[in-house]
Design a protein around this motif. Structure first.
Motif, PDB file in Angstrom:
ATOM      1  N   ARG A   1       0.844  -1.088   0.081  1.00 29.02           N
ATOM      2  CA  ARG A   1      -0.035   0.023   0.155  1.00 29.02           C
ATOM      3  C   ARG A   1       0.651   1.135   0.091  1.00 29.02           C
ATOM      4  NH1 ARG A   1      -5.280  -1.851   0.039  1.00 29.02           N
ATOM      5  NH2 ARG A   1      -5.370  -3.815   1.205  1.00 29.02           N
ATOM      6  N   GLN A   2       0.211   2.147  -0.728  1.00 19.34           N
ATOM      7  CA  GLN A   2       1.062   3.560  -0.438  1.00 19.34           C
ATOM      8  C   GLN A   2       0.052   4.708  -0.222  1.00 19.34           C
ATOM      9  OE1 GLN A   2       3.521   4.143  -4.440  1.00 19.34           O
ATOM     10  NE2 GLN A   2       3.162   6.382  -3.954  1.00 19.34           N
ATOM     11  N   ALA A   3       0.596   5.503   0.691  1.00 20.68           N
ATOM     12  CA  ALA A   3      -0.403   6.513   1.236  1.00 20.68           C
ATOM     13  C   ALA A   3       0.658   7.626   1.209  1.00 20.68           C
ATOM     14  CB  ALA A   3      -0.351   6.219   2.731  1.00 20.68           C
ATOM     15  N   GLN A   4      -0.269   8.808   0.433  1.00 20.27           N
ATOM     16  CA  GLN A   4       0.495  10.150   0.393  1.00 20.27           C
ATOM     17  C   GLN A   4      -0.090  10.871   1.416  1.00 20.27           C
ATOM     18  OE1 GLN A   4       2.636  10.806  -2.081  1.00 20.27           O
ATOM     19  NE2 GLN A   4       2.491   8.927  -2.800  1.00 20.27           N
ATOM     20  N   PHE A   5       0.568  11.698   2.002  1.00 17.49           N
ATOM     21  CA  PHE A   5       0.066  12.583   3.308  1.00 17.49           C
ATOM     22  C   PHE A   5       0.860  13.688   3.286  1.00 17.49           C
ATOM     23  CE2 PHE A   5       2.997   9.664   5.075  1.00 17.49           C
ATOM     24  CZ  PHE A   5       3.550  10.309   6.115  1.00 17.49           C
ATOM     25  N   ASN A   6       0.697  14.487   4.262  1.00 21.35           N
ATOM     26  CA  ASN A   6       1.284  15.813   4.530  1.00 21.35           C
ATOM     27  C   ASN A   6       1.016  16.185   6.018  1.00 21.35           C
ATOM     28  OD1 ASN A   6      -0.960  17.628   4.982  1.00 21.35           O
ATOM     29  ND2 ASN A   6      -1.028  17.524   2.555  1.00 21.35           N
ATOM     30  N   PHE A   7       2.039  17.079   6.620  1.00 27.22           N
ATOM     31  CA  PHE A   7       1.736  17.625   7.862  1.00 27.22           C
ATOM     32  C   PHE A   7       0.793  18.641   8.108  1.00 27.22           C
ATOM     33  CE2 PHE A   7       6.146  15.659   9.227  1.00 27.22           C
ATOM     34  CZ  PHE A   7       5.378  14.760   9.957  1.00 27.22           C
ATOM     35  N   ASP A   8      -0.062  19.229   7.157  1.00 31.07           N
ATOM     36  CA  ASP A   8      -0.957  20.240   7.393  1.00 31.07           C
ATOM     37  C   ASP A   8      -1.786  19.974   8.664  1.00 31.07           C
ATOM     38  OD1 ASP A   8      -0.120  21.558   5.369  1.00 31.07           O
ATOM     39  OD2 ASP A   8      -1.647  20.852   4.031  1.00 31.07           O
ATOM     40  N   ASP A   9      -2.491  18.583   8.965  1.00 35.11           N
ATOM     41  CA  ASP A   9      -3.135  18.136  10.019  1.00 35.11           C
ATOM     42  C   ASP A   9      -2.505  16.976  10.737  1.00 35.11           C
ATOM     43  OD1 ASP A   9      -5.041  17.962  11.889  1.00 35.11           O
ATOM     44  OD2 ASP A   9      -6.702  17.589  10.658  1.00 35.11           O
ATOM     45  N   VAL A  10      -1.674  17.256  11.678  1.00 32.84           N
ATOM     46  CA  VAL A  10      -1.057  15.940  12.423  1.00 32.84           C
ATOM     47  C   VAL A  10      -1.984  15.113  12.905  1.00 32.84           C
ATOM     48  CG1 VAL A  10       1.217  17.210  12.990  1.00 32.84           C
ATOM     49  CG2 VAL A  10      -0.582  17.049  14.570  1.00 32.84           C
ATOM     50  N   ARG A  11      -3.072  15.309  13.045  1.00 39.06           N
ATOM     51  CA  ARG A  11      -4.267  14.356  13.558  1.00 39.06           C
ATOM     52  C   ARG A  11      -4.712  13.329  12.663  1.00 39.06           C
ATOM     53  NH1 ARG A  11      -8.625  18.282  14.953  1.00 39.06           N
ATOM     54  NH2 ARG A  11      -7.924  19.275  13.245  1.00 39.06           N
ATOM     55  N   THR A  12      -4.428  13.521  11.282  1.00 40.99           N
ATOM     56  CA  THR A  12      -4.547  12.957  10.185  1.00 40.99           C
ATOM     57  C   THR A  12      -3.475  11.989   9.438  1.00 40.99           C
ATOM     58  OG1 THR A  12      -4.126  14.510   8.483  1.00 40.99           O
ATOM     59  CG2 THR A  12      -6.460  14.288   9.242  1.00 40.99           C
ATOM     60  N   LEU A  13      -2.350  11.939  10.437  1.00 43.98           N
ATOM     61  CA  LEU A  13      -1.039  11.096   9.963  1.00 43.98           C
ATOM     62  C   LEU A  13      -1.388   9.752  10.100  1.00 43.98           C
ATOM     63  CD1 LEU A  13       1.765  13.212  11.641  1.00 43.98           C
ATOM     64  CD2 LEU A  13       0.777  13.340   9.239  1.00 43.98           C
ATOM     65  N   PRO A  14      -1.064   9.088   9.011  1.00 48.72           N
ATOM     66  CA  PRO A  14      -1.338   7.301   9.195  1.00 48.72           C
ATOM     67  C   PRO A  14      -0.370   6.685  10.015  1.00 48.72           C
ATOM     68  CG  PRO A  14      -0.019   7.955   7.157  1.00 48.72           C
ATOM     69  CD  PRO A  14      -0.427   9.241   7.852  1.00 48.72           C
ATOM     70  N   GLY A  15      -1.015   5.674  10.739  1.00 47.52           N
ATOM     71  CA  GLY A  15      -0.147   4.856  11.699  1.00 47.52           C
ATOM     72  C   GLY A  15       0.913   4.236  10.786  1.00 47.52           C
TER      73      GLY A  15
END
Length: 119
Positions: free
Chosen positions: A64-78
């Motif tokens: 699996r590949q998840a793209q994310f950012n630090f705009d909202d630290v509550r939504t960071l993947p585990g």
């Protein structure tokens, strides 16, 4: 603990790659989140783009590949043992884009190979 530049066959590690000061493999801890691993790797370089990060993980035998950012630290993947965290560059050159793709592909192939041989 400083990063180890060799790829570990032990799935009890998290790999942190890309625009960090000390890329490498870090022991997994259930107490750590992505921010903690970013800190363990010495933090982002001045070229890091924290709005473009990738987490490679294996779930139910699939990569699996998840793209994310630090705009909202509550939504960071585990993060789980064996995951690979990639911090992308804010302004990559053509060569860096090519080597970044190659590095991502190598990490994916390495993970697939390790799983195929049962490590």
């Amino acid at each position: 603990y400083e990063g180890n530049n060799s790829v570990s066959a032990d799935r009890e590690y998290i790999h942190v790659l890309g625009e960090v000061l000390s890329p490498g493999a870090y022991p997994f801890s259930s107490q750590f989140d992505i921010l903690a691993y970013l800190t363990e790797a010495g933090g982002p370089t001045d070229r890091a783009d924290l709005s473009r990060m990738t987490l490679l993980s294996r779930e139910e035998g699939e990569l699996r590949q998840a793209q994310f950012n630090f705009d909202d630290v509550r939504t960071l993947p585990g993060i789980q043992p064996g995951d690979t965290l990639i911090i992308h560059s804010s302004n990559p050159t053509g060569l860096e884009r090519g080597t970044g793709v190659a590095a991502s592909l190598a990490a994916v192939l390495s993970s697939i190979g390790l799983i195929a041989i049962g490590l």
